[in-house]
Scaffold this motif. Structure first.
Motif, short mmCIF file in Angstrom:
data_model
loop_
_atom_site.label_atom_id
_atom_site.label_comp_id
_atom_site.label_asym_id
_atom_site.label_seq_id
_atom_site.Cartn_x
_atom_site.Cartn_y
_atom_site.Cartn_z
N LYS A 133 0.84 -1.19 0.00
CA LYS A 133 0.00 0.00 0.00
C LYS A 133 0.87 1.25 0.00
CE LYS A 133 -3.74 -0.60 2.29
NZ LYS A 133 -4.72 -0.75 3.38
N GLY A 134 0.54 2.19 -0.90
CA GLY A 134 1.32 3.41 -1.03
C GLY A 134 2.48 3.32 -1.99
N ARG A 135 2.84 2.10 -2.41
CA ARG A 135 3.94 1.91 -3.36
C ARG A 135 3.46 1.34 -4.69
NH1 ARG A 135 7.77 -1.74 -2.35
NH2 ARG A 135 6.42 -3.10 -1.10
N PHE A 136 2.45 0.50 -4.66
CA PHE A 136 1.93 -0.14 -5.86
C PHE A 136 0.57 0.45 -6.21
CE2 PHE A 136 4.15 -4.58 -5.44
CZ PHE A 136 5.38 -3.94 -5.29
N THR A 137 0.27 0.50 -7.51
CA THR A 137 -1.03 0.98 -7.98
C THR A 137 -1.57 0.04 -9.04
OG1 THR A 137 -0.35 3.28 -7.60
CG2 THR A 137 -2.29 2.90 -8.99
N ILE A 138 -2.77 -0.47 -8.81
CA ILE A 138 -3.43 -1.32 -9.80
C ILE A 138 -4.41 -0.47 -10.59
CG2 ILE A 138 -5.25 -2.06 -8.19
CD1 ILE A 138 -5.15 -4.83 -9.55
N SER A 139 -4.49 -0.73 -11.89
CA SER A 139 -5.43 -0.01 -12.74
C SER A 139 -5.85 -0.92 -13.88
CB SER A 139 -4.81 1.28 -13.29
OG SER A 139 -3.67 0.99 -14.08
N ARG A 140 -6.89 -0.51 -14.59
CA ARG A 140 -7.36 -1.32 -15.71
C ARG A 140 -7.81 -0.43 -16.85
NH1 ARG A 140 -11.84 -5.00 -13.39
NH2 ARG A 140 -12.04 -5.66 -15.56
N ASP A 141 -7.65 -0.96 -18.06
CA ASP A 141 -8.12 -0.30 -19.27
C ASP A 141 -9.04 -1.29 -19.97
OD1 ASP A 141 -8.53 0.79 -21.79
OD2 ASP A 141 -6.52 1.61 -21.93
N ASN A 142 -10.34 -1.12 -19.78
CA ASN A 142 -11.29 -2.09 -20.32
C ASN A 142 -11.31 -2.08 -21.85
OD1 ASN A 142 -12.03 -2.97 -17.76
ND2 ASN A 142 -13.72 -1.50 -17.60
N ALA A 143 -10.99 -0.96 -22.45
CA ALA A 143 -10.94 -0.91 -23.92
C ALA A 143 -9.81 -1.77 -24.48
CB ALA A 143 -10.79 0.53 -24.38
N LYS A 144 -8.77 -1.95 -23.69
CA LYS A 144 -7.62 -2.75 -24.13
C LYS A 144 -7.59 -4.13 -23.48
CE LYS A 144 -4.61 1.22 -25.05
NZ LYS A 144 -3.32 1.88 -24.76
N ASN A 145 -8.61 -4.45 -22.68
CA ASN A 145 -8.63 -5.74 -21.97
C ASN A 145 -7.35 -5.98 -21.18
OD1 ASN A 145 -11.12 -6.19 -23.11
ND2 ASN A 145 -10.64 -8.22 -23.90
N THR A 146 -6.88 -4.95 -20.51
CA THR A 146 -5.59 -5.03 -19.83
C THR A 146 -5.69 -4.46 -18.41
OG1 THR A 146 -4.42 -4.83 -21.94
CG2 THR A 146 -3.16 -4.38 -19.95
N VAL A 147 -5.01 -5.12 -17.50
CA VAL A 147 -4.85 -4.62 -16.14
C VAL A 147 -3.36 -4.39 -15.89
CG1 VAL A 147 -4.76 -6.94 -15.12
CG2 VAL A 147 -5.44 -4.99 -13.71
N TYR A 148 -3.06 -3.37 -15.11
CA TYR A 148 -1.67 -2.97 -14.88
C TYR A 148 -1.36 -3.01 -13.38
CZ TYR A 148 -2.38 -1.01 -19.54
OH TYR A 148 -2.68 -0.84 -20.87
#
Length: 122
Positions: A64-79
């Motif tokens: 927590k505070g160091r990692f960030t999860i995100s997603r781009d549904n248009a690209k079917n990708t999570v980061y």
């Protein structure tokens, strides 16, 4: 059936950053909860972060505070953006998904990628 393919792992010095990507197959990606887990040598697979279909996020205390999860549904990708990396972050990182559950229990995730190695040198 959902297929997940991770990429972006590598070797980085402590304090550095990496961004992992997980590309998913299927037309219903936006409806899935996506998560990241990791497994260090000799240890069990542990929860890192998860993101719901609506964008709600949940992190392990250790990241927590160091990692960030995100997603781009248009690209079917999570980061997974990983900053301020520490040697103890060294592990194989796995992407996982399921349709209902957005918590840390790995038993409740239905689909898994093959993993990508992250090594943090001191």
């Amino acid at each position: 059936q959902v297929q997940l393919v991770e990429s972006g792992g590598g070797l980085v010095q402590a304090g550095g950053s990496l961004r992992l990507s997980c590309a998913a197959s299927g037309r219903t990606f936006s409806r899935y909860v996506m998560g990241w887990f990791r497994q260090a040598p000799g240890k069990g697979r542990e929860f890192v972060a998860t993101i719901s279909w609506s964008g709600n996020t949940y992190y392990a205390e250790s990241v927590k505070g160091r990692f960030t999860i995100s997603r781009d549904n248009a690209k079917n990708t999570v980061y997974l953006q990983m900053d301020s990396l520490k040697p103890e972050d060294t592990a194989v990182y796995y992407c996982a998904s399921n349709i209902r559950y957005s918590g840390p229990d790995k038993q409740l995730y239905d689909y898994w990628g093959q993993g990508t190695q992250v090594t943090v040198s001191s």
